[in-house]
Design a protein around this motif. Sequence first.
Motif, PDB file in Angstrom:
ATOM      1  N   PHE A  64      -1.851   0.298   8.782  1.00 14.89           N
ATOM      2  CA  PHE A  64      -0.444   0.579   8.518  1.00 14.89           C
ATOM      3  C   PHE A  64      -0.079   1.886   9.231  1.00 14.89           C
ATOM      4  O   PHE A  64      -0.674   2.942   8.954  1.00 14.89           O
ATOM      5  N   SER A  65       0.859   1.807  10.129  1.00 16.65           N
ATOM      6  CA  SER A  65       1.288   3.001  10.847  1.00 16.65           C
ATOM      7  C   SER A  65       2.801   2.981  10.952  1.00 16.65           C
ATOM      8  O   SER A  65       3.454   1.961  10.716  1.00 16.65           O
ATOM      9  N   GLY A  66       3.339   4.135  11.310  1.00 21.96           N
ATOM     10  CA  GLY A  66       4.790   4.205  11.368  1.00 21.96           C
ATOM     11  C   GLY A  66       5.276   5.167  12.411  1.00 21.96           C
ATOM     12  O   GLY A  66       4.488   5.825  13.116  1.00 21.96           O
ATOM     13  N   HIS A  67       6.579   5.227  12.464  1.00 24.41           N
ATOM     14  CA  HIS A  67       7.206   6.125  13.433  1.00 24.41           C
ATOM     15  C   HIS A  67       8.610   6.435  12.935  1.00 24.41           C
ATOM     16  O   HIS A  67       9.262   5.588  12.316  1.00 24.41           O
ATOM     17  N   GLN A  68       9.058   7.654  13.221  1.00 21.76           N
ATOM     18  CA  GLN A  68      10.453   7.990  12.960  1.00 21.76           C
ATOM     19  C   GLN A  68      11.074   8.485  14.252  1.00 21.76           C
ATOM     20  O   GLN A  68      10.466   9.284  14.985  1.00 21.76           O
ATOM     21  N   PHE A  69      12.259   8.062  14.527  1.00 17.27           N
ATOM     22  CA  PHE A  69      12.957   8.394  15.762  1.00 17.27           C
ATOM     23  C   PHE A  69      13.916   9.567  15.540  1.00 17.27           C
ATOM     24  O   PHE A  69      14.235   9.899  14.402  1.00 17.27           O
ATOM     25  N   PRO A  70      14.390  10.177  16.629  1.00 21.10           N
ATOM     26  CA  PRO A  70      15.290  11.336  16.475  1.00 21.10           C
ATOM     27  C   PRO A  70      16.552  11.038  15.674  1.00 21.10           C
ATOM     28  O   PRO A  70      17.137  11.937  15.078  1.00 21.10           O
ATOM     29  N   ASN A  71      16.988   9.774  15.656  1.00 26.86           N
ATOM     30  CA  ASN A  71      18.184   9.434  14.861  1.00 26.86           C
ATOM     31  C   ASN A  71      17.824   9.111  13.407  1.00 26.86           C
ATOM     32  O   ASN A  71      18.660   8.604  12.667  1.00 26.86           O
ATOM     33  N   GLU A  75      10.185   2.852  11.913  1.00 32.00           N
ATOM     34  CA  GLU A  75       9.473   1.590  12.026  1.00 32.00           C
ATOM     35  C   GLU A  75       8.189   1.647  11.212  1.00 32.00           C
ATOM     36  O   GLU A  75       7.554   2.699  11.117  1.00 32.00           O
ATOM     37  N   LEU A  76       7.840   0.489  10.674  1.00 29.93           N
ATOM     38  CA  LEU A  76       6.545   0.309  10.030  1.00 29.93           C
ATOM     39  C   LEU A  76       5.803  -0.743  10.824  1.00 29.93           C
ATOM     40  O   LEU A  76       6.342  -1.823  11.078  1.00 29.93           O
ATOM     41  N   ASN A  77       4.596  -0.436  11.243  1.00 30.03           N
ATOM     42  CA  ASN A  77       3.759  -1.373  11.976  1.00 30.03           C
ATOM     43  C   ASN A  77       2.520  -1.710  11.141  1.00 30.03           C
ATOM     44  O   ASN A  77       1.908  -0.811  10.560  1.00 30.03           O
ATOM     45  N   VAL A  78       2.199  -2.981  11.104  1.00 28.62           N
ATOM     46  CA  VAL A  78       0.974  -3.401  10.436  1.00 28.62           C
ATOM     47  C   VAL A  78       0.177  -4.236  11.424  1.00 28.62           C
ATOM     48  O   VAL A  78       0.682  -5.242  11.953  1.00 28.62           O
ATOM     49  N   ASN A  79      -1.040  -3.821  11.691  1.00 32.38           N
ATOM     50  CA  ASN A  79      -1.925  -4.542  12.615  1.00 32.38           C
ATOM     51  C   ASN A  79      -2.913  -5.415  11.856  1.00 32.38           C
ATOM     52  O   ASN A  79      -3.172  -5.191  10.663  1.00 32.38           O
ATOM     53  N   ALA A  80      -3.478  -6.372  12.567  1.00 29.61           N
ATOM     54  CA  ALA A  80      -4.548  -7.211  12.008  1.00 29.61           C
ATOM     55  C   ALA A  80      -4.189  -7.703  10.614  1.00 29.61           C
ATOM     56  O   ALA A  80      -4.905  -7.456   9.638  1.00 29.61           O
TER      57      ALA A  80
END
Lengths: 111, 113
Positions: A64-71, A75-80
Amino acid sequence: DAGVTQSPTHLIKTRGQQVTLRCSPKSGHDTVSWYQQALGQGPQFIFQYYEEEERQRGNFPDRFSGHQFPNYSSELNVNALLLGDSALYLCASSSNTGELFFGEGSRLTVL
Amino acid sequence: QKEVEQDPGPLSVPEGAIVSLNCTYSNSAFQYFMWYRQYSRKGPELLMYTYSSGNKEDGRFTAQVDKSSKYISLFIRDSQPSDSATYLCAMTLLEGNNRKLIWGLGTSLAVNP
């Protein structure tokens, strides 16, 4: 005010695939949190993003990984993907007052 | 012992009844207390947000916090079938610079016409 918006609302994946879920926070909110909610359970905290960095993390694996953008969107990413990842994934946004506002969620089914 | 205890119900009441939903907690460091309503397959909706002992009223809803006894309550007056949902309590505490949010499991409420 559109509130917290999430996409997609529903999706079906198979084991081993990867998924990306998206969230736009409520206007004026700079903090985004992600939760996983299994049927009949309360939301389980995955992680929280503030100023484009992961600030807190719950007891979830590195898949489980994520990201936040300048705005402030996130996003939430889930692999496998595993069957047990099937759940309602909730995004919540907040400001410094601490009140959490949730989106409608993305319902993920893993087959 | 869980940090936040909430009776899962289900709770079934007739239309017009007064509903009382409760949560107890063990950590006196909790600072903010929230009640959320969640309809089936939807995201939780914030109903009430309080931080001090006492009552807070909003329409048919009243949130009550008793920090000395470590319990919070949500009262719904003149309950309606549209109030049928799961009600979740949540509370926050500060850990360093971070807020930690702890949830109850939710109480399922059915208001019967």
